[in-house]
Scaffold this active site. Structure first.
Site, PDB file in Angstrom:
ATOM      1  N   ASP A  64       0.799  -1.225   0.000  1.00 46.14           N
ATOM      2  CA  ASP A  64       0.000   0.000   0.000  1.00 46.14           C
ATOM      3  C   ASP A  64       0.835   1.279   0.000  1.00 46.14           C
ATOM      4  O   ASP A  64       0.347   2.347  -0.343  1.00 46.14           O
ATOM      5  CB  ASP A  64      -0.946   0.017   1.220  1.00 46.14           C
ATOM      6  CG  ASP A  64      -0.200  -0.198   2.543  1.00 46.14           C
ATOM      7  OD1 ASP A  64       1.029  -0.359   2.525  1.00 46.14           O
ATOM      8  OD2 ASP A  64      -0.864  -0.211   3.597  1.00 46.14           O
ATOM      9  N   HIS A  65       2.106   1.189   0.380  1.00 46.65           N
ATOM     10  CA  HIS A  65       2.928   2.403   0.474  1.00 46.65           C
ATOM     11  C   HIS A  65       3.630   2.713  -0.845  1.00 46.65           C
ATOM     12  O   HIS A  65       3.496   3.799  -1.398  1.00 46.65           O
ATOM     13  CB  HIS A  65       3.997   2.234   1.563  1.00 46.65           C
ATOM     14  CG  HIS A  65       3.493   2.436   2.960  1.00 46.65           C
ATOM     15  ND1 HIS A  65       2.532   1.644   3.528  1.00 46.65           N
ATOM     16  CD2 HIS A  65       3.832   3.339   3.911  1.00 46.65           C
ATOM     17  CE1 HIS A  65       2.296   2.064   4.770  1.00 46.65           C
ATOM     18  NE2 HIS A  65       3.072   3.089   5.020  1.00 46.65           N
ATOM     19  N   ASP A 119       4.123  -1.135  11.147  1.00 49.42           N
ATOM     20  CA  ASP A 119       3.655   0.204  10.815  1.00 49.42           C
ATOM     21  C   ASP A 119       3.092   0.814  12.089  1.00 49.42           C
ATOM     22  O   ASP A 119       2.338   0.158  12.818  1.00 49.42           O
ATOM     23  CB  ASP A 119       2.569   0.154   9.733  1.00 49.42           C
ATOM     24  CG  ASP A 119       2.292   1.547   9.213  1.00 49.42           C
ATOM     25  OD1 ASP A 119       2.845   1.909   8.158  1.00 49.42           O
ATOM     26  OD2 ASP A 119       1.555   2.294   9.884  1.00 49.42           O
ATOM     27  N   ARG A 379      -0.307  12.951  10.190  1.00 49.79           N
ATOM     28  CA  ARG A 379       1.007  13.555  10.464  1.00 49.79           C
ATOM     29  C   ARG A 379       1.232  14.743   9.543  1.00 49.79           C
ATOM     30  O   ARG A 379       0.909  14.660   8.348  1.00 49.79           O
ATOM     31  CB  ARG A 379       2.125  12.541  10.219  1.00 49.79           C
ATOM     32  CG  ARG A 379       2.112  11.481  11.249  1.00 49.79           C
ATOM     33  CD  ARG A 379       3.242  10.486  11.078  1.00 49.79           C
ATOM     34  NE  ARG A 379       3.216   9.595  12.228  1.00 49.79           N
ATOM     35  CZ  ARG A 379       3.562   8.327  12.206  1.00 49.79           C
ATOM     36  NH1 ARG A 379       4.006   7.778  11.101  1.00 49.79           N
ATOM     37  NH2 ARG A 379       3.494   7.601  13.303  1.00 49.79           N
ATOM     38  N   SER A 535       6.956   7.225  12.828  1.00 51.03           N
ATOM     39  CA  SER A 535       6.916   5.935  12.141  1.00 51.03           C
ATOM     40  C   SER A 535       7.613   4.815  12.912  1.00 51.03           C
ATOM     41  O   SER A 535       8.483   5.054  13.749  1.00 51.03           O
ATOM     42  CB  SER A 535       7.596   6.126  10.791  1.00 51.03           C
ATOM     43  OG  SER A 535       8.084   4.919  10.296  1.00 51.03           O
ATOM     44  N   ARG A 537       9.468   2.747  11.267  1.00 53.25           N
ATOM     45  CA  ARG A 537      10.500   2.280  10.327  1.00 53.25           C
ATOM     46  C   ARG A 537      11.822   1.990  11.046  1.00 53.25           C
ATOM     47  O   ARG A 537      12.438   2.857  11.651  1.00 53.25           O
ATOM     48  CB  ARG A 537      10.689   3.289   9.184  1.00 53.25           C
ATOM     49  CG  ARG A 537      11.157   4.657   9.589  1.00 53.25           C
ATOM     50  CD  ARG A 537      11.093   5.649   8.422  1.00 53.25           C
ATOM     51  NE  ARG A 537       9.717   6.022   8.146  1.00 53.25           N
ATOM     52  CZ  ARG A 537       9.314   7.239   7.757  1.00 53.25           C
ATOM     53  NH1 ARG A 537      10.179   8.202   7.560  1.00 53.25           N
ATOM     54  NH2 ARG A 537       8.041   7.495   7.535  1.00 53.25           N
TER      55      ARG A 537
HETATM   56  C1  MIC Z   1       4.219   6.535   8.186  1.00 52.57           C
HETATM   57  O1  MIC Z   1       3.043   6.861   8.267  1.00 52.57           O
HETATM   58  O2  MIC Z   1       5.169   7.263   8.533  1.00 52.57           O
HETATM   59  C2  MIC Z   1       4.541   5.172   7.627  1.00 52.57           C
HETATM   60  C3  MIC Z   1       5.173   5.368   6.303  1.00 52.57           C
HETATM   61  O3  MIC Z   1       3.361   4.432   7.462  1.00 52.57           O
HETATM   62  C4  MIC Z   1       5.467   4.465   8.614  1.00 52.57           C
HETATM   63  C5  MIC Z   1       6.040   3.202   8.133  1.00 52.57           C
HETATM   64  C6  MIC Z   1       7.206   3.371   7.206  1.00 52.57           C
HETATM   65  O4  MIC Z   1       8.027   4.266   7.412  1.00 52.57           O
HETATM   66  O5  MIC Z   1       7.306   2.586   6.269  1.00 52.57           O
HETATM   67  C7  MIC Z   1       4.832   4.205   9.985  1.00 52.57           C
HETATM   68  O6  MIC Z   1       3.965   4.928  10.391  1.00 52.57           O
HETATM   69  O7  MIC Z   1       5.282   3.305  10.701  1.00 52.57           O
HETATM   70 FE1  SF4 Z   2       0.032   4.931   5.103  1.00 51.82          FE
HETATM   71 FE2  SF4 Z   2       1.403   5.640   7.291  1.00 51.82          FE
HETATM   72 FE3  SF4 Z   2      -0.087   7.408   5.969  1.00 51.82          FE
HETATM   73 FE4  SF4 Z   2      -1.284   5.513   7.305  1.00 51.82          FE
HETATM   74  S1  SF4 Z   2      -0.011   7.134   8.151  1.00 51.82           S
HETATM   75  S2  SF4 Z   2      -1.790   6.181   5.244  1.00 51.82           S
HETATM   76  S3  SF4 Z   2       0.102   3.801   7.010  1.00 51.82           S
HETATM   77  S4  SF4 Z   2       1.732   6.382   5.199  1.00 51.82           S
END
Ligand code: MIC
Ligand code: SF4
Length: 642
Positions: A64-65, A119, A379, A535, A537
């Site tokens: 999905d990313h 995630d 965010r 995140s 990550r």
């Molecule tokens: C995000 O919202 O920052 C992400 C991208 O979903 C991350 C995961 C990632 O960095 O791949 C998260 O929230 O954990």
């Molecule tokens: Fe995707 Fe992270 Fe954004 Fe949720 S917050 S939509 S998981 S990138």
């Protein structure tokens, strides 16, 4: 003494440890999820553990990313994840099927079960009464292999909702209100349990909006009871048999209780660049808006989209605004299409994007330079949208529509009458985009498809008894993982290529960091409070490891990031006195002698060799964490255990 909902689920899943606040507990994990941006690494880690089949009740791999395929990298990674899922017993949700948290809620979430996901917004599952945690990829890999998930036993915060929303006030405003009250650090070390008579008026998708954004509070997780509303949702998803009732005991004890009267809430907005920078929409009325984005795992449910379509119906968006709409899942998009709501959305001038994270993680739809972007996301960290000087605000779908129509920040109450939207009695169920794993016999001979973008892990560094290194970077409070290891369309495709990613490490703070860190050989990073928020990550730990970072010293850490640092073998330490943060400067040479004894006693003396000052720093590592740090990584430690 009675138990809270979370304590009941913890008790039923406790493998080891005492359920006393602050001590480490090990939990049995029923379900896991991964998404592709963290998944490639998680599956490489799983693979290296040499386990044939996942040992969870259900594991799902979502794509999905990284759905922008501007080169071979993402498509290769999708094929890698698909092949590994098939072989090792994991369900594979194809690109286009939707955002992991939305789809998991619809099709897989079960009240009372434990879930960890690579995630940070995995706590979305709390909307359906799951105890769901965001975690680093390595922790998810271990859980897939049947290993425990370790957390610090959290405090319990209860939020009591009373009253009923006034028109145009929504679950998103509840999320923003609790962020206003508690701040992005206010949930650290706590589970937030939502209750009170007001929750009866909230549907599962609305509850999930609230548990989703508990992540922005730094909370360990958030959870709602499982009640008749939950049962209705599961019934509509054709899964009533998954329903179990769950509530806290009447005499459950909470460390803090917060009351929110839904009828007193107004539409709220989080200003740049932090989700807790919250004011009323009314107070910013008239601010010019360039872009509006509706979607993300926070606000992309059918309910949200139907409201948006009804408010846009028969109207045209402002010529100065660009509006994107990303439905959360194939289920949502197909139901919008069937009932004609999609046509109303399209007729308004909106751009419909695919069912994926998209603009939320800077995968396309970046704002114009200096642009004002209003997003229903969770965010608004600086630079995350892909445009360095954009100003991103967080709002509800209703406030988003009001801005899209008028071209300025507008109180949605001015839209007139709110059309009544009912939750459907039955969702459209079509799981054809979820590919089940191969049966065991067939799985043995399956080949894993690996693209050239997959590079080797950074070498691990077993912590030694003494450390001497340059402080190569000193940063301030609330540093996010988007600062440490940015995402976005240009970088995200390289999540399985640590050497390439390393060029961008801390790019938002200091573009010279990677070169300087490499030149230093070994280094130390110093941060302020809530370091590593955001995140899950693990790249925000693996990339610094690759660049030679051996320790990070801060005023305080965010939960998932500190676990990722330990898992990567980087030693996280905190200043015994936060004011000592001022006693070190970038470029100083720092040293610690007696690291191992310090790990045992919980404190070490940091010597600033440049100034001659001695500074006490503290740590509270468990035996397991000490062993991980001495082994160099969780992977190396797990290898030893096996
Ligand atoms: C995000 O919202 O920052 C992400 C991208 O979903 C991350 C995961 C990632 O960095 O791949 C998260 O929230 O954990
Ligand atoms: Fe995707 Fe992270 Fe954004 Fe949720 S917050 S939509 S998981 S990138």
């Amino acid at each position: 003494m009675g138990l809270t909902i979370a304590q009941k689920i913890i008790k039923a899943h406790l493998i080891s440890g005492e359920m006393t606040v602050g001590s480490e507990i090990a939990l049995r994990i029923d379900q896991t999820l991964t998404q592709d941006a963290t998944g490639t690494m998680a599956y490489l880690e799983f693979e290296s553990m040499g386990i044939d089949r996942v040992r969870t009740e259900k594991s799902v791999a979502y794509i999905d990313h990284n759905t922008l395929q501007s080169g071979f990298e993402n498509a290769d990674d999708h094929r890698f994840i698909q092949s590994i899922a098939k072989k090792h017993g994991i369900y594979f949700s194809r690109p286009g099927n939707g955002i992991c948290h939305q789809v998991h809620l619809e099709r897989f979430g079960i009240p009372g079960k434990t879930l960890i996901g690579s995630d940070s917004h995995t706590p979305t599952g709390g909307g359906i009464g799951m105890l769901a945690f965001g975690a680093g990829g390595l922790d998810v890999a271990v859980a897939m292999g049947g290993g425990a998930y370790y957390i610090t036993m959290p405090k319990m915060i209860k939020v009591n909702l009373t009253g009923k929303f006034r028109p145009f006030v929504t679950a998103k405003d509840v999320s923003l209100e609790i962020l206003r009250i508690l701040s992005v650090k206010g949930g650290v070390g706590s589970i937030i349990e939502w209750g009170g008579e007001g929750i009866a008026t909230l549907s599962v998708p609305e509850r999930a909006t609230i548990t989703n954004m508990g992540t922005e509070l730094g909370a360990t997780t958030s959870i709602f009871p499982s009640d008749e509303v939950t049962r209705d949702f599961l019934r509509a998803e054709g899964r009533e048999e998954d329903y179990v009732p769950l509530c806290s005991d009447p005499d459950a004890v909470y460390d803090r209780v917060i009351d929110i009267d839904l009828s007193a809430l107004k539409p709220l907005i989080a200003c740049p660049h932090s989700p807790d920078n919250v004011v009323t929409v009314e107070s910013l009325k008239g601010t010019r808006v360039d872009q509006v984005c509706i979607g993300s795992c926070t606000n992309s449910s059918l309910l949200d989209m139907l409201k948006v379509a009804a408010l846009l119906k028969g109207k045209t968006i402002s010529p100065s605004v660009s509006l994107s709409i990303s439905p959360g899942s194939k289920q949502v998009l197909s139901m919008l299409s069937e009932c004609g709501a999609l046509t109303d959305i399209l007729a308004s001038g909106a751009r419909v994007l695919e069912c994926a994270c998209g603009p939320c993680i800077g995968m396309g739809f970046s704002p114009n330079s200096g642009g004002v972007s209003l997003r229903t996301f969770n965010r608004n960290f600086e630079g995350r949208s892909g445009t360095a000087d954009a100003k991103v605000y967080l709002i509800s779908p209703e406030t988003a529509v009001a801005a899209a129509l008028t071209g300025e920040i507008t109180d949605p109450i001015l839209l007139g009458e709110m059309p009544a939207i009912e939750m459907p009695k039955a969702f459209r169920i079509d799981d054809s985009a979820v590919i089940p794993p191969a049966p065991l016999e067939e799985a043995k001979d399956l080949e894993i498809l690996r693209g050239p973008n997959i590079k080797k892990f950074p070498d691990c560094y077993p912590q030694k008894d003494s450390l001497r290194a340059e402080l190569v970077l000193k940063v301030g409070d609330n540093i996010t993982t988007d600062h440490i290891m940015p995402a976005g369309a240009k970088i995200l495709p390289y999540r399985s290529n640590i050497p390439y990613l390393s060029q961008f490490c801390f790019g938002v703070c200091d573009k010279t960091f990677p070169e300087r860190a490499k030149a230093a050989g070994q280094s130390i990073v110093v941060g302020g409070s809530n370091y590593g928020q955001g995140s899950s990550r693990e790249h925000a730990a693996l990339v610094p490891l690759y660049l030679g970072v051996r320790a990070v010293i801060t005023k305080s850490f965010a939960r998932i990031h500190v676990a990722n640092l330990i898992n990567a073998g980087i030693m996280p330490l905190t200043f015994a006195d936060p004011a000592d943060y001022d006693k070190v400067s970038q470029g100083d040479v720092l040293s610690i002698d007696g690291v191992w004894a310090g790990m045992d006693s919980g404190s070490m003396t940091l010597c600033n060799e440049t100034t001659g000052e001695k500074i006490p720093v503290v740590c509270a590592f468990t035996e397991r964490q000490k062993e991980i740090l001495k082994s160099g990584s969780l992977l190396a430690y797990t290898g030893k255990q096996l």
